[in-house]
Design a protein around this motif. Sequence first.
Motif, short mmCIF file in Angstrom:
data_model
loop_
_atom_site.label_atom_id
_atom_site.label_comp_id
_atom_site.label_asym_id
_atom_site.label_seq_id
_atom_site.Cartn_x
_atom_site.Cartn_y
_atom_site.Cartn_z
N ALA A 444 0.82 -1.21 0.00
CA ALA A 444 0.00 0.00 0.00
C ALA A 444 0.85 1.26 0.00
N GLU A 445 1.99 1.22 0.67
CA GLU A 445 2.78 2.42 0.88
C GLU A 445 3.29 3.06 -0.41
N PRO A 446 3.95 2.33 -1.32
CA PRO A 446 4.50 3.01 -2.50
C PRO A 446 3.43 3.54 -3.44
N VAL A 447 2.32 2.84 -3.59
CA VAL A 447 1.28 3.32 -4.50
C VAL A 447 0.65 4.60 -3.96
N LEU A 448 0.52 4.71 -2.64
CA LEU A 448 0.01 5.93 -2.04
C LEU A 448 1.01 7.07 -2.16
N ASP A 449 2.28 6.76 -1.92
CA ASP A 449 3.31 7.80 -2.02
C ASP A 449 3.37 8.40 -3.42
N ARG A 450 3.24 7.55 -4.43
CA ARG A 450 3.28 8.06 -5.81
C ARG A 450 2.03 8.90 -6.11
#
Length: 711
Positions: A444-450
């Motif tokens: 979940a973290e990288p897709v949200l960060d992008r």
Amino acid sequence: MRLAVIAPGGYGKSALLDRLAEVDGAVRHRRGVVPDAGLLLVDDAHLLGDAGLAEVAELAADDRLGVVVAARPWPRPHGLSAVLARLRGQIVLRPFDRDRVAACLRVVTGADPEPSTVDKVHALTGGVPGLVHRLAPHLRAPDPALAAEDLRFDVDRLDRDARRVLVAAEAGIADLPPGVLDRQAAEVVAEVRAGGLTAPDGALLPVAAAAVRAVVPDEERASAFAAVATARLAAGGPLVATARALLDAGASGPEAAELYAAAAPEAEPAQAVRLYAAAAAAGHEVDEAGWAEAEVRAGDPAAALRRADAVIGRGTGAARARAAAVAGAALAHRGQLARSAELYRWGGGAVSAAFAAIGYVGTGKLEEARLALKDAEDAPPTVFAGAVTATARGVLDSVAGPALSTVVHAAEAMEAVGAGALLPDSPAAIAALMALHGGDPAAAEPVLDRAVAARVGGAPLVARHRLLRGWAAMVAGDEAAATAAVGAEPAGRDAVFAAGLAVGVARRGSDLGALRRRWEGACAAVARQPVDLFTLLPLGELAVAAARLGDRDRLAPHVAAAWELLAALGDPPLWTTMPHWHGLHAELLADDPDAARGHADALRAAADAGPVTAALADAAQVWLRVVGGDVDRDAVESAARALHTAGLRWDGARLAGQAAIRTPDRAAMVGLLECARGLQGPAATPPRTRRASPPGSASASCRSRAWCWRA
């Protein structure tokens, strides 16, 4: 001495010549008077006519005569250029720095000025000596408005073009479009700059801006603004900067209103709302659906709904369809997903059909979702439409099997085109929810960060992305990051996530006081929102907290609605795993092992859905045995490490801690405590080789027991 002194008005040219006039043999230039020898001083040479300049040029031809010529940079008649060509150098006059401003004020007032006064005078005047002198009598409260009358003559003597340049500059319009001025713009701007009312970069100095506001009549300002608005519309190109400047300056005529209405669709949401409102207030017809869209994108879904509803009721054709899409997005942000889906479907269009399909799945209406998705297949082959349709397809597929990769790919595509889009939800947020439900917070973290970096969905989705990022941090055991993610008090569906996050952090910190303080607000947030598929995570967390506080009845209808929703979807493993996990712990806290066993059995039945589900299923069985007093150290450590590997770090540490305080085997207790401490970090501790416990280590310390109860 054969020098030129070229500087704008107010820079001290005349003062310099006054000082030079004290030199023996110095004489001031007067028409028809020819000095015998010495120093000839010529002031305001730019104002001399051709005859006067010819005379000065003839005098300057005599090398025995010293000549100092002072003039403004504009106008520059040919005769003045001929005079300056005979001179050998130039004295450069510059604005005062702060030290020289202080010295000037000291001389004028006879007292040392306060540093703050010096700073303010320097900021108001730009250090132009003449302006400093004019402001000095008003030092008791340095205010540019008080010096406005002193500058009245400077403004009044300018022609219409120059005054329009000043009015435009005071409004923040530096680049006038063709048609505003009768003369060449460069010539007029040069004239204004030569007057000493602007900074070197051409910006109007604050004290001069106050003079323009005080001296130029309102009707003349309105005429200048109307001319600017008309010319900007005729010139084409970007309109927002000019419209914003006129709006801030208070322009309100029909010409300005037309510019506002034309510029609003180009503006940022908050600015667009102001432009639409100003145009409407001036009686100009505006795009009501566009206005509503700007309102929801600016973070005011309530106003957007009122406006969009009016358009739906009385509008026609494309306006009604657009208003329906705006209302659908606004309702989704407010947590009204069922009504949102209906409006998207009613409004028509392939992209709206895809949004409707997502809403239908979220409210348990699979057949309607399939029909809507079929209509969405007619979407144009754009990146945006493709991303929305793929998200809808992934959400529908998720009730039957793995679909995370489909939505992640849609989120990546949306990053390129989603910054200015009005979205009911983002593919990134939905992908993050699917990852969190699947026990994979790391995904979940990288897709949200992008999505945050690309500003997908604009302001309405900022809080949603932040809260989901905080949820992933909480699950992973980073309570500080989770707490920071709560931020300001959100509204709509974000309020439920914020409440769940705050309560979850308090529960994980064993802060019963904070849990009680946040509980009432959490219950109120849940009561305002219908249950849907995308709010199950916070509802599950709140259900556990309700059991901890002995207040389960208040959430019982919402929990029951959640299970009904999941049953309507066929109890899909992806979406039921975490609700069962939360249900297990709620029942354990409520001391109802039979009900807890029902959730554990449901997890075991879905264990084949994936490694995370299998880990949760195994951990649920182990947890039941631990609560019943059956502590198998190897089984507990294996299950705890599996939870940690699945991303549920706090849960893994808590299982080991709970087992430690329930085992009668003191060596096992110490080992489980060590395991629990190790699982608090980002990576699971490798299995330890069992060693004999040293003397004195057979019982847990008070500190260790306190940590266990905290977990």
